[in-house]
Write a protein that holds these residues in place. Sequence first.
Motif, PDB file in Angstrom:
ATOM      1  N   UNK A  53      24.179  43.536  51.440  1.00  9.50           N
ATOM      2  CA  UNK A  53      23.655  44.282  52.815  1.00  9.50           C
ATOM      3  C   UNK A  53      24.450  45.446  52.602  1.00  9.50           C
ATOM      4  N   UNK A  54      23.888  46.929  52.772  1.00  6.71           N
ATOM      5  CA  UNK A  54      24.641  48.051  53.012  1.00  6.71           C
ATOM      6  C   UNK A  54      24.279  48.540  54.423  1.00  6.71           C
ATOM      7  N   UNK A  55      25.242  49.417  54.923  1.00  7.61           N
ATOM      8  CA  UNK A  55      25.190  50.273  56.090  1.00  7.61           C
ATOM      9  C   UNK A  55      25.270  51.479  55.970  1.00  7.61           C
ATOM     10  N   UNK A  56      24.542  52.156  56.727  1.00 12.80           N
ATOM     11  CA  UNK A  56      24.792  53.662  56.811  1.00 12.80           C
ATOM     12  C   UNK A  56      24.664  53.943  58.435  1.00 12.80           C
ATOM     13  N   UNK A  57      26.088  54.744  58.687  1.00 14.52           N
ATOM     14  CA  UNK A  57      26.044  54.879  60.286  1.00 14.52           C
ATOM     15  C   UNK A  57      25.901  56.462  60.326  1.00 14.52           C
ATOM     16  N   UNK A  58      25.402  56.868  61.627  1.00 12.65           N
ATOM     17  CA  UNK A  58      24.883  58.253  62.001  1.00 12.65           C
ATOM     18  C   UNK A  58      25.477  58.520  63.171  1.00 12.65           C
ATOM     19  N   UNK A  59      25.985  59.703  63.277  1.00 15.21           N
ATOM     20  CA  UNK A  59      26.499  60.362  64.545  1.00 15.21           C
ATOM     21  C   UNK A  59      25.474  61.713  64.867  1.00 15.21           C
ATOM     22  N   UNK A  60      24.848  61.546  66.082  1.00 16.02           N
ATOM     23  CA  UNK A  60      23.787  62.556  66.279  1.00 16.02           C
ATOM     24  C   UNK A  60      24.333  63.352  67.497  1.00 16.02           C
ATOM     25  N   UNK A  97      29.628  55.969  55.784  1.00 21.44           N
ATOM     26  CA  UNK A  97      29.520  54.660  55.104  1.00 21.44           C
ATOM     27  C   UNK A  97      30.004  53.662  55.986  1.00 21.44           C
ATOM     28  N   UNK A  98      29.904  52.323  55.637  1.00 23.50           N
ATOM     29  CA  UNK A  98      30.717  51.247  56.503  1.00 23.50           C
ATOM     30  C   UNK A  98      32.128  51.287  56.415  1.00 23.50           C
ATOM     31  N   UNK A  99      32.827  52.195  55.528  1.00 24.57           N
ATOM     32  CA  UNK A  99      34.220  52.432  55.582  1.00 24.57           C
ATOM     33  C   UNK A  99      34.653  53.473  56.369  1.00 24.57           C
ATOM     34  N   UNK A 100      33.532  54.206  56.720  1.00 20.36           N
ATOM     35  CA  UNK A 100      33.818  55.407  57.532  1.00 20.36           C
ATOM     36  C   UNK A 100      34.178  56.676  56.885  1.00 20.36           C
ATOM     37  N   UNK A 101      33.812  56.666  55.541  1.00 14.54           N
ATOM     38  CA  UNK A 101      33.798  58.063  54.783  1.00 14.54           C
ATOM     39  C   UNK A 101      32.448  58.828  54.911  1.00 14.54           C
ATOM     40  N   UNK A 102      32.592  60.145  55.210  1.00 16.40           N
ATOM     41  CA  UNK A 102      31.199  61.061  55.392  1.00 16.40           C
ATOM     42  C   UNK A 102      30.511  61.003  53.957  1.00 16.40           C
ATOM     43  N   UNK A 103      29.307  60.615  54.076  1.00 17.26           N
ATOM     44  CA  UNK A 103      28.653  60.562  52.927  1.00 17.26           C
ATOM     45  C   UNK A 103      27.494  61.760  53.197  1.00 17.26           C
ATOM     46  N   UNK A 104      27.270  62.421  54.099  1.00 20.23           N
ATOM     47  CA  UNK A 104      26.238  63.527  54.363  1.00 20.23           C
ATOM     48  C   UNK A 104      26.334  64.069  55.692  1.00 20.23           C
ATOM     49  N   UNK A 105      25.975  65.434  55.803  1.00 22.55           N
ATOM     50  CA  UNK A 105      25.623  65.850  57.064  1.00 22.55           C
ATOM     51  C   UNK A 105      24.408  66.726  57.095  1.00 22.55           C
ATOM     52  N   UNK A 106      23.924  67.043  58.236  1.00 25.94           N
ATOM     53  CA  UNK A 106      22.503  67.650  58.303  1.00 25.94           C
ATOM     54  C   UNK A 106      22.351  68.542  59.547  1.00 25.94           C
ATOM     55  N   UNK A 107      22.534  69.717  59.440  1.00 24.73           N
ATOM     56  CA  UNK A 107      22.317  70.627  60.890  1.00 24.73           C
ATOM     57  C   UNK A 107      20.974  71.267  60.700  1.00 24.73           C
ATOM     58  N   UNK A 108      20.447  71.291  61.907  1.00 24.26           N
ATOM     59  CA  UNK A 108      19.100  72.188  62.125  1.00 24.26           C
ATOM     60  C   UNK A 108      19.022  72.843  63.145  1.00 24.26           C
TER      61      UNK A 108
END
Length: 128
Positions: A53-60, A97-108
Amino acid sequence: SDINLNSTSSSFGIFMRSYAGIDAKGHFGLFAELEASYKTGKSVFSYKSNEEIKYTHSNNRQFKFSFNPGCAVFPNVCTTLSFGLGGVQYTKVTQTDSEGKVIGTREASKTLFRLNLANIRIGLNILL
């Protein structure tokens, strides 16, 4: 059953509305409304990949400034009808990711200055 999304968000905003009467008794009027709002939230997306099981966390975060004209009827209860006519919106999403490393950002960002029939608001105000 292997995919799950949990999301929470909070928002707040302020608006200013200015009325102009269109009849002599002041029962009917037009208004112009300026609105500024801010929305923030978090989401967790989980999925199964190779029996793990893998997790992705997003802050919006989102900021919006909009213009909404409308009309109002004023006996003791004010009924309003307004629609979105335009505005500016900025959104930023940061994924970790689940360890808190930034894996991507998106700005619009986008600007809309046209009649938006999907943004029709009907309101009811009780005047004391």
